[in-house]
Design an enzyme around this catalytic site. Structure first.
Site, short mmCIF file in Angstrom:
data_model
loop_
_atom_site.label_atom_id
_atom_site.label_comp_id
_atom_site.label_asym_id
_atom_site.label_seq_id
_atom_site.Cartn_x
_atom_site.Cartn_y
_atom_site.Cartn_z
N ARG A 189 -2.00 -2.06 -6.06
CA ARG A 189 -2.65 -3.13 -6.81
C ARG A 189 -1.75 -3.50 -7.98
O ARG A 189 -1.12 -2.64 -8.61
CB ARG A 189 -4.03 -2.70 -7.33
CG ARG A 189 -5.12 -2.68 -6.26
CD ARG A 189 -5.42 -4.10 -5.80
NE ARG A 189 -6.54 -4.20 -4.87
CZ ARG A 189 -6.43 -4.22 -3.55
NH1 ARG A 189 -5.22 -4.08 -3.01
NH2 ARG A 189 -7.48 -4.35 -2.78
N HIS A 229 1.42 -10.24 -1.82
CA HIS A 229 0.27 -9.37 -1.55
C HIS A 229 -0.13 -9.41 -0.07
O HIS A 229 -1.28 -9.68 0.28
CB HIS A 229 -0.92 -9.76 -2.43
CG HIS A 229 -1.92 -8.65 -2.59
ND1 HIS A 229 -2.72 -8.54 -3.71
CD2 HIS A 229 -2.28 -7.62 -1.78
CE1 HIS A 229 -3.52 -7.49 -3.58
NE2 HIS A 229 -3.27 -6.92 -2.40
N GLU A 289 -1.59 -12.69 -10.09
CA GLU A 289 -1.18 -13.22 -8.79
C GLU A 289 -1.69 -14.65 -8.60
O GLU A 289 -2.66 -15.06 -9.22
CB GLU A 289 -1.71 -12.32 -7.66
CG GLU A 289 -1.11 -10.92 -7.71
CD GLU A 289 -1.57 -10.01 -6.59
OE1 GLU A 289 -1.01 -8.92 -6.48
OE2 GLU A 289 -2.49 -10.39 -5.84
#
Length: 308
Positions: free
Chosen positions: A230, A284, A259
């Site tokens: 994460r 991601h 993000e």
């Protein structure tokens, strides 16, 4: 509307097929927003989601008949777990479904970094042939430190097993987990011995910004750093500082503390990150392959208890 599941994200049909085989009725609305969900959630016993919105107190208070939440993925940091427990709501996730994807992606980042594949490719395309500048490192004989030895950490260790490396792992919440792929050690040994550091932890109050300037300062050797967990487990500015000082040789980051654009482009560190040829970035997607899309849904459906 007994035994109904509201699906508000894009899930593979395997989830619906498995849930319906167990006696549930699935309402598939992958375009639903939070505003669409709140007025109808009281009609459902189950909610299936990926990461579209936070399942917080507001959602759970509106979901007066909710018995379970299925999260199509590994991390559950977008669900208020403490409040769910208070409400008697079960949370199911599927780390088994994308652990191979994460392990392979971490390997890809590491090998690309150590062999300077990205800058070498860019230079050849630009008409440059610089062999010495792009000389790489071999994995064999290196020590790989893994933080977090759940499904993801184990998968990465397994993928490393053919490279002739010493894999050591630290997990604050597990003991006695040494296996054929990794040896359990203390955090002090991770810091002392690692040539490569890879994060495989969930985002919690204890792991948030685990990797910062002070943490990286204590490493005894220059390291390659991989993060597929994460984004908020590592401060980007600290990673860049360590690259500039030589403490980090290269970083492979699938996740960032902020993000998606435009927010990502507005961060004070983004321009430095973008320009660095010692960083490989991916959006991601470590756990998000065509294969894991199906496997996650299959795992979630298998974990569902038949309705009573």
């Amino acid at each position: 509307m007994e035994n109904r599941i509201l699906i508000v994200d894009d899930l593979h049909p395997a989830y619906m097929q498995g849930a319906e085989a167990k006696g549930y009725i699935c309402d598939y609305h992958p375009d639903f927003t939070l505003a669409d969900t709140l007025p109808v959630i009281a009609n459902y016993q189950g909610l299936a989601i990926r990461s579209k919105f936070e399942v917080d107190k507001t959602v759970m208070d509106a979901a007066t008949n909710l018995r379970f939440i299925t999260r199509a993925g590994a991390g559950i940091d977008n669900i208020d777990g403490e409040y769910a427990e208070q409400k008697g709501i079960t949370i199911l996730n599927a780390p088994e479904g994308n652990s191979d994807a994460v392990g392979e992606h971490a390997m890809g980042l590491l090998l690309s970094l150590m062999n300077k594949l990205n800058p070498g490719d860019a230079e050849v395309r630009a008409g440059l042939w610089q062999r010495e500048k792009n000389r790489g490192y071999e994995l064999k004989g290196k020590t790989v430190g893994i933080i977090g030895y759940g499904h993801m950490g184990q998968s990465f260790a397994q993928k490393l097993s053919g490279f002739g490396v010493d894999v050591i792992a630290y997990d604050k919440y597990k003991t006695g987990f040494s296996d054929r792929y990794a040896r359990e050690v203390s955090m002090e040994e991770i810091v002392k011995h690692s040539d490569i550091l890879s994060l495989h932890v969930p985002l919690t109050s204890e792991t948030q910004y685990l990797v910062d300037d002070e943490y990286l300062f204590h490493f005894k050797k220059p390291i390659f750093f991989i993060n597929t967990s994460r984004g908020k487990t590592a401060r980007v500015r600290a990673v860049l500082n360590a690259i500039n000082s030589g403490k980090i040789i290269g970083a492979g980051l699938d996740v960032l503390e902020v993000e998606k654009f435009p927010s990502l482009g507005e961060q004070e560190w983004f321009e430095d990150l973008r320009k660095s040829d010692k960083v490989i970035l991916s959006p991601h997607v470590a756990g998000w392959t065509f294969d894991s899309y199906r496997k996650i849904s299959e795992v979630l459906a298998q974990k569902l208890e038949p309705p009573k």
